[in-house]
Each structure stands twice: as structure tokens, then as C-alpha cells.
Design a protein around this motif. Structure first.
Motif, short mmCIF file in Angstrom:
data_model
loop_
_atom_site.label_atom_id
_atom_site.label_comp_id
_atom_site.label_asym_id
_atom_site.label_seq_id
_atom_site.Cartn_x
_atom_site.Cartn_y
_atom_site.Cartn_z
N VAL A 68 -9.60 2.49 -2.66
CA VAL A 68 -9.56 1.08 -3.08
C VAL A 68 -9.02 0.28 -1.91
O VAL A 68 -7.95 0.58 -1.36
N LEU A 69 -9.76 -0.76 -1.53
CA LEU A 69 -9.44 -1.57 -0.35
C LEU A 69 -8.84 -2.92 -0.76
O LEU A 69 -8.94 -3.34 -1.91
N ASP A 70 -8.26 -3.59 0.21
CA ASP A 70 -7.84 -5.00 0.15
C ASP A 70 -6.93 -5.31 -1.03
O ASP A 70 -7.37 -5.78 -2.09
N TRP A 71 -5.64 -5.11 -0.81
CA TRP A 71 -4.63 -5.36 -1.84
C TRP A 71 -3.95 -6.71 -1.65
O TRP A 71 -2.86 -6.94 -2.18
N VAL A 113 -6.23 7.70 -5.87
CA VAL A 113 -7.31 7.48 -4.92
C VAL A 113 -6.69 6.95 -3.63
O VAL A 113 -5.56 6.48 -3.62
N ALA A 114 -7.45 7.03 -2.56
CA ALA A 114 -6.91 6.66 -1.26
C ALA A 114 -6.80 5.16 -1.10
O ALA A 114 -7.57 4.38 -1.68
N VAL A 115 -5.82 4.75 -0.33
CA VAL A 115 -5.75 3.39 0.18
C VAL A 115 -5.67 3.51 1.70
O VAL A 115 -5.20 4.53 2.22
N PRO A 116 -6.16 2.53 2.44
CA PRO A 116 -6.16 2.66 3.91
C PRO A 116 -4.74 2.82 4.46
O PRO A 116 -3.77 2.32 3.89
N VAL A 117 -4.66 3.51 5.57
CA VAL A 117 -3.42 3.67 6.32
C VAL A 117 -3.50 2.81 7.56
O VAL A 117 -4.50 2.86 8.29
N SER A 118 -2.49 2.00 7.81
CA SER A 118 -2.46 1.18 9.02
C SER A 118 -1.91 2.02 10.17
O SER A 118 -0.77 2.49 10.11
N ARG A 152 0.83 -1.20 0.00
CA ARG A 152 0.00 0.00 0.00
C ARG A 152 0.86 1.25 0.00
O ARG A 152 0.53 2.26 -0.65
N GLU A 153 1.97 1.22 0.72
CA GLU A 153 2.86 2.38 0.72
C GLU A 153 3.50 2.59 -0.65
O GLU A 153 3.75 3.73 -1.04
#
Length: 320
Positions: free
Chosen positions: A226-229, A91-96, A82-83
Motif C-alpha cells: 500500500v502506497l502514499d500514506w 502488507v508492505a509499505v515502501p522503505v525510504s 510508515r514505520e
């Protein structure tokens, strides 16, 4: 493979308690601040979660718990991936904000919640199609070798001939159930299969699971995230065009891919991957006797999305 017990609300509360001891999550939707035991935070399961047990934690976070060691390995890889993709895709991806183990060898990640709704329930607008185009073009910019050093696998392109053969059998079964007219599949001819074979030298980073539940869509139809990579691979980019055809409909997917610079052949290959897949999935589910299964309406909707006529099909009688 070691399989752990399914995580429960108590499991989630235990993980949240350990996190609150280090850094309280001040995002409770309730008027009172979160208690040290996590009791003031909303903790509720997310209906859509794939292979992870996924829970809302408070108003701005999602906790995803991997159920086995293979899923844990993929989750660790996802955090690094994700990084890598974040600067490229628009578009955004989640940040842990926290990650660790919820049981021996089994991982979790506490991610930021991207505001919006599921692409399964919300339509994508014309501007949202431009967001998807940015996603597709941005993925081409992600260095494939760098992704592979993170452990992202290389995927061999699928055989469209093999998929068509399976789809023909599926179409006949669906015809018997009055679900599909198999004549429609004849648009994909043997010559078309050859023309739409995967082209050598076109492997890029692919999300590989762009279904509706992994698209975060705002009320105005913009694609916000966009989620779940975890299924990402370096391989055939038309797999993501196929995923979008299933998620948002064939016309929108082809328009987005065209905006991203893809020509007619990769767009059509992605379209037919989606059409063959949706036939096979629905036929297999109905064949297993799951006519009343909650998944069947979704599979029917996905088939309808993939089989929407695109502009090229409306303007010409040429078969593929």
C-alpha cells in the motif's frame, strides 16, 4: 503557499547524482553500472503520482518530490507513520532509503519499489481480499494517540445526508447525459441515512486514500503493498471500506471488511460513501466540459465498481 517549479528529469538527475556520491544505487537494469552522474540509471516519470512528482530511479527505487511546503510537511509525517503501521498491516509499505530536500523547504524521499502492478489495472483475487482484510484489521491495531503524536490529524466523520443530497443532484445531471439511472440512488432512504450514521467511539487510523493506484497487486491477485500514506487520518474507518469499493469493487470491499470483523452497518456505510462520492466526482468532471478528459474513463470505472451489487442486495429487497 510557496509553489516551486515542477521538477524535471534534470531535477531528478541532480538529486540522484548527490545520492550516488554517498551510496551508489547498484540496481540499474542496464548492463553497465550507473555512472557517477546517474546516467546509467533508468530515470522515468511514473504516470500515477498524486500530489507528488514521482519518478522511477533504476529498477528498484522510486523518487517522490513534494511540490510545495504543505506536501513536504505531509511527506515528512508519512516517513514516520510508515514505520508505525508497518508491523501491523500484513502488507508492505515502501522503505525510504534516502530523504532530504530537492529545493529550499521542499522534500524528497527515495523509496524502495514494491514489485507488482497498480490496482487500477489488476484484479484482486480471493486471497488478495484476505490481504485487504489484514490491512483493515491491522489499522485498528495501530495506536491512534501515537499516530496523532506524529502529526496525523483527526478527521470528523462525513455526513451521509449531505453526501446523499449532493449525489441526488449529481445523479440527475448524469441522467441527462445518459450516464446513470437516478432511480438506483433511491435505495438509500432517509431512514437508511440515519441507520448508517457514523458510530461514536469508532475512530481508528485510516489510510484515507485507498484508490487503485495506491494498491500494489501481484500477477496472481495478491495485494503486496500500500502506497502514499500522506492523507492518513484518525477517523471513520468506513472511509477505507469506501476507498476499497471504488478501487476493487463493492463486493470485494465488503467481503474484505467482513473478514476484518466489520458488521453490516459499517460495510453499508462505506459502500454508500463510495457510491455518493463516485456520482459527484463524475458529474463534476463532465459538468466542467471534460468529456474527452483521460480522467473520465477512470471515473466511470470507479462508479461502476462502487455500484456493483453486493450479496445482501442480491438476497433482499430491503432498502437503506
Amino acid at each position: 503557499m510557496t509553489q516551486a517549479a515542477t521538477p524535471t528529469a534534470d531535477t531528478v538527475r541532480r538529486v540522484v547524482r548527490s545520492l550516488l556520491q554517498d551510496s551508489p544505487l547498484h540496481d540499474s537494469p542496464l548492463p553497465d553500472p550507473p555512472r557517477p552522474d546517474g546516467g546509467g540509471l533508468r530515470i522515468a516519470p511514473v504516470a500515477e503520482g498524486g500530489e507528488h512528482s514521482t519518478w522511477f530511479v533504476g529498477a528498484r527505487h522510486v523518487l517522490r518530490l513534494a511540490p510545495d511546503r504543505e506536501a513536504s510537511r505531509r511527506q515528512r509525517r508519512e516517513l514516520r507513520l510508515r514505520e508505525l503501521v508497518r508491523p501491523h498491516i500484513g502488507v508492505a509499505v515502501p522503505v525510504s532509503v534516502a530523504h532530504g530536500e530537492w529545493a529550499s523547504g521542499l522534500t524528497y524521499t527515495l523509496d524502495t519499489l514494491i514489485p507488482g502492478g497498480s490496482g487500477e489495472q489488476r484484479d484482486v483475487s480471493a486471497v488478495g481480499e484476505a490481504d485487504l482484510a489484514g490491512l483493515l484489521s491491522g489499522l485498528r491495531e495501530v495506536p491512534g494517540p501515537q499516530a496523532e503524536t506524529l502529526g496525523v490529524p483527526r478527521a470528523t466523520p462525513r455526513s451521509l445526508e449531505t453526501l446523499r443530497t449532493a449525489a441526488e443532484r449529481a445523479a440527475e445531471r448524469l441522467a441527462e447525459a445518459d450516464e446513470f439511472d437516478p432511480v438506483r440512488l433511491k435505495q438509500l432512504t432517509a431512514g437508511g441515512v440515519v441507520q448508517l450514521a457514523a458510530q461514536p467511539g469508532t475512530a481508528f487510523l485510516v489510510h484515507h486514500d485507498l484508490k487503485g493506484e495506491h494498491l500494489v497487486v501481484s500477477g496472481d491477485g495478491r495485494v503486496r503493498g500500500v502506497l502514499d500514506w500522506t492523507d492518513a487520518a484518525v477517523g471513520d474507518p468506513t472511509e477505507d471500506i469506501a476507498g476499497l469499493a471504488v478501487a476493487v469493487g463493492a463486493p470485494a470491499a465488503v467481503r474484505a471488511a467482513t473478514l476484518a470483523g466489520y458488521g453490516a452497518r459499517p460495510c453499508l456505510r462505506g459502500l454508500w460513501l463510495a457510491r455518493c462520492d463516485t456520482l459527484t466526482r463524475l458529474a463534476d468532471r463532465l459538468g466542467d466540459g471534460h468529456h474527452d478528459d483521460s480522467a473520465v474513463p477512470l471515473l466511470r470505472a470507479q462508479l461502476a465498481h462502487a455500484w456493483e451489487a453486493i450479496l445482501l442486495e442480491r438476497l433482499t429487497d430491503e432498502a437503506w
